[in-house]
Motif scaffolding. Sequence first.
Motif, mmCIF file in Angstrom:
data_model
loop_
_atom_site.group_PDB
_atom_site.id
_atom_site.type_symbol
_atom_site.label_atom_id
_atom_site.label_comp_id
_atom_site.label_asym_id
_atom_site.label_seq_id
_atom_site.Cartn_x
_atom_site.Cartn_y
_atom_site.Cartn_z
ATOM 1 N N THR A 236 -14.373 -5.315 10.308
ATOM 2 C CA THR A 236 -14.779 -6.251 11.348
ATOM 3 C C THR A 236 -16.192 -6.726 11.037
ATOM 4 N N LEU B 99 -16.278 -4.996 21.940
ATOM 5 C CA LEU B 99 -16.026 -4.919 20.498
ATOM 6 C C LEU B 99 -15.042 -3.792 20.244
ATOM 7 N N ALA C 147 -16.350 -11.009 14.632
ATOM 8 C CA ALA C 147 -16.852 -11.025 16.012
ATOM 9 C C ALA C 147 -18.195 -11.744 16.016
ATOM 10 N N LEU D 207 -13.907 -14.234 18.793
ATOM 11 C CA LEU D 207 -13.330 -13.215 17.920
ATOM 12 C C LEU D 207 -12.242 -13.902 17.117
ATOM 13 N N LEU E 113 -19.583 -8.604 11.967
ATOM 14 C CA LEU E 113 -20.376 -8.936 13.147
ATOM 15 C C LEU E 113 -21.410 -9.967 12.711
ATOM 16 N N ASN F 189 -20.707 -12.084 23.653
ATOM 17 C CA ASN F 189 -19.576 -12.445 22.794
ATOM 18 C C ASN F 189 -19.405 -13.955 22.790
#
Length: 263
Positions: free
Chosen positions: A37, A29, A216, A226, A39, A223
Motif C-alpha cells: 500500500t 487506512l 492511499a 484510495l 501512502l 483521506n
Amino acid sequence: MTATAAPVLALSGVSKRFGAVQALTDVDLEIRPGEVTALVGDNGAGKSTLIKTIAGVHPIDSGTISWKGEVVRIAKPHDAQELGIATVYQDLALCDNLDVVANLFLGRELRRRSVLDQVQMERQALELLDTLSIRIPSVRIPVASLSGGQRQVVAIARALVGSPEVVILDEPTAALGVEQTAQVLDLVERLRERGLGVVLISHNIADVRAVADEVAVLRLGRNNGLFRVEDTSGEEIIAAITGAADNAVSRRRARKDGGEGNE
C-alpha cells in the motif's frame, strides 16, 4: 494474497493534533498481508505523522488502531515492535563504523554464554540476505563503504530480523540512482511475496505504480482517495494529491458516465 484478505493492520478515524495544528483528521487506512500500500501526498499532507502514529512515536488522540481485528493501543515504539510492525525511516539509522552483521543485529545481538555469538549472527545474516536476493560484497565490511542502494536494502533487511508482519518504508528510493532504485523496488516486491503487509511512502508516482497494489492519498491531513493501481492512471493519483478535481481524466469520465458528446 488477494484484495479480499482481512487487514492485518487497520486505522479508523485516526486524528492527531500538535498544539494548534490539526495534523490528521479522521484518517482510515487498511494494510493487508501480501500487499503493498503506497501512502502518497504533498509535503505537509500528514504522511510522516501517520506512519509515526503506527510506529508508536506519536500516540493518536482519537480513533482506533486494530491489529488482526483486535483494537490495540500503540503508545510507544516498543508497542509497535511487539505487535510485529517494523519501520525503516528515511535516515536509515545505520552505524557507519559497524559492519553489516553488527548493523543487522543491533539491539538484537545473539549471545552464547554471555558472549556475542558472531558465528551464528553471520550465518543468519547470510541466510537473510540470500533469501531476499540482496547482493553486497561482504557482510563483514563497514556499512560506510556500501552504496546508497546497498545501505537501503541493509536497513530493510535489519527490520526483518524481528520477523515483522508489517513493514513501513519511508521514501526508500529518495536520492537513489536508477539502478539502485530498481534494486530497492525489487526488494519491496520480495517482501510482498513473503506475505508481508508493506506501507510504501513515496513522492515518485512511477515507483508507486511499479510495485504498489493500492495507493492511499492524504491531503491536508485527511483521506483524499484510495485507488487500485491496476485500475488507476498516474494522472488520477496526482489529481487527488493536488486536489485538482477538474482535469482531463475527470472530464472524460464525466462524459462517459453522462453519455455526453464532445464539448
